[in-house]
Design an enzyme around this catalytic site. Sequence first.
Site, short mmCIF file in Angstrom:
data_model
loop_
_atom_site.label_atom_id
_atom_site.label_comp_id
_atom_site.label_asym_id
_atom_site.label_seq_id
_atom_site.Cartn_x
_atom_site.Cartn_y
_atom_site.Cartn_z
N LYS A 1 -50.77 96.92 43.98
CA LYS A 1 -50.55 95.91 42.94
C LYS A 1 -51.64 95.89 41.89
CE LYS A 1 -52.64 93.77 46.62
NZ LYS A 1 -52.45 93.73 48.05
N GLY B 1 -45.20 92.16 50.44
CA GLY B 1 -45.17 92.95 51.68
C GLY B 1 -43.77 93.38 52.06
N GLU C 1 -60.25 89.61 54.34
CA GLU C 1 -61.15 90.76 54.41
C GLU C 1 -62.60 90.30 54.38
OE1 GLU C 1 -59.82 94.12 51.83
OE2 GLU C 1 -58.18 92.74 51.41
N ASP D 1 -55.59 88.58 43.33
CA ASP D 1 -54.48 89.26 43.99
C ASP D 1 -53.14 88.62 43.59
OD1 ASP D 1 -53.46 91.07 46.30
OD2 ASP D 1 -52.71 89.09 46.83
N LYS E 1 -49.89 90.23 41.37
CA LYS E 1 -48.50 90.23 41.82
C LYS E 1 -47.56 89.50 40.86
CE LYS E 1 -49.88 90.71 46.67
NZ LYS E 1 -50.35 89.94 47.84
N GLY F 1 -49.09 92.81 56.42
CA GLY F 1 -48.88 93.36 57.76
C GLY F 1 -48.41 94.79 57.66
#
Lengths: 311, 311
Positions: free
Chosen positions: B96, B125, B180, B191, B195, B292
Amino acid sequence: MKLGIIGLGTVGINVLKILSGEKDRKNKEIGDIEILKICDLQNIDLSGYDFTDDYREVLNDPRIDTVVELIGGVGAAYEISKSTLNSKKNLVTANKHLLAVHGKELFSLAEKNQVKLQYEASVGGGIPVISPIKENLFVNNFKNIRGILNGTCNYMLMKMEEGLTYSEALEDAKLKGYAEADPTFDIKGIDTAHKISILAHLAWGELKEFSEISIVGIDKLTKDDVEAAKSQGLRYKLLGEANFDGKELNIRVAPVAVKKDELLYNVNGVYNAVELDGNYTGKTIFYGEGAGGDATAAAVISDIYKIKLGG
Amino acid sequence: MKLGIIGLGTVGINVLKILSGEKDRKNKEIGDIEILKICDLQNIDLSGYDFTDDYREVLNDPRIDTVVELIGGVGAAYEISKSTLNSKKNLVTANKHLLAVHGKELFSLAEKNQVKLQYEASVGGGIPVISPIKENLFVNNFKNIRGILNGTCNYMLMKMEEGLTYSEALEDAKLKGYAEADPTFDIKGIDTAHKISILAHLAWGELKEFSEISIVGIDKLTKDDVEAAKSQGLRYKLLGEANFDGKELNIRVAPVAVKKDELLYNVNGVYNAVELDGNYTGKTIFYGEGAGGDATAAAVISDIYKIKLGG
């Protein structure tokens, strides 16, 4: 791409409206789609289109490569669909009844004749659900599918929670145009059964014999039942459910009291939702308008576009 | 179909696992997909695959028709993507960041070289959302898009409502593997901005200059804010929102207090959801696991399948 459209009700009219209205803006997707013939028993005044009341004229036109069947039911629509596929034309249909009952034959005719059979509009109206299962989620071993698939029932259940009796809710749904004069297929859960059967076929490759599906509608549900559920933080939804236990495909339709923290609890009014549980993607839900001329027409157009793409 | 895969993290490993594990069961969809080369800087012991640590070997292999880029970031991934498209190979990416920043150039390279650029896994995802917009909902004039697009933030907000402070929630997310070591991109809303920018491009055909997007993360939000909202029946969600007012594309990311009766209120934990409002289909929502390895790999595989289909 050259289309013939058979059946010009609310959905058909909206297909024409969107295809012509968006042609320039969406040139890449629908710019080269031509409607060569339209068939309807009622003579609708539509200048600019070649109109007929004999569907054979559409089926026998060698220029037409794709027939859009929007009549519904399993009478003429069944004959038209078989004949379309056997003439090696692609078929786009919104007809869940037809697919749930004659799908096995029609899918195999499409395969035999190497043409496409697309049916996005048959389940969930304008919600993309058929193609996401077929083209995105397909690698999953699905565990379970649940769906609120009938807007009429879902609207009536909302009204009953607001205090109307079953009969008052049905009357209200008719007034608003959400229930047909004969609402049998909706309130008895038959429409929901058609749709969950189509979804199960996509997920597990098996089309269940329709008579083997356990179907309970909402017509035995009273205002008291709905209120008792409400007092416990629950809300009745008419659910179509399917799962495959490794040996057998189980499908059932019944009113189920859903808990407050589930997304399906807040799927109200004429909205629909489909929930799929897959071993790779986990729980996925698709939500939106399950009916309506505009929304359903957009799904029909997406099917036409998929055929163009080669899908 | 002959693939080269570059980058073998959690998603890449799962792509291999699913492609080989489901080959027989899903022969029609993925049976003829061959992986000719895999590149990763770490030497992973994978017998049966041709392994390299030099991505040029993948790009220069004339047998490979499609490159799957799963490195992430805008360094090597950017060079690899350009080179892939310029070598007239199709590109599948889950990246992305790359698309939000360099999408304009990459989409035009794909068009110029007449190859496909597929990116279903870049947003949401395992939730099918890119292809339903591109192939099903495309006729709409969209009014608005909203999305819960970052599982890390959504998990932390849930934990803060349960009573953790911001720092405790972040610590917990790290422990669970949802955040993370450096969570900057997540908690600062970057992020989410990547998106929503990709979704807006799909809906309105315009890729907003990334620096022009207004971005507020969740890192200024306190437990008190979350509790105050809760006491009013509201729940904070980090939303990416986009709309087009006829002249300008507006995109913003910010924590928004959502009402109890909205579906987004019950999108909790690491789940994501995208809501689109279109003039024909009305409100459509796609919900599921936004991250995931398994779920994202299923999306990557759907992209590979779409290229096979010709999409």
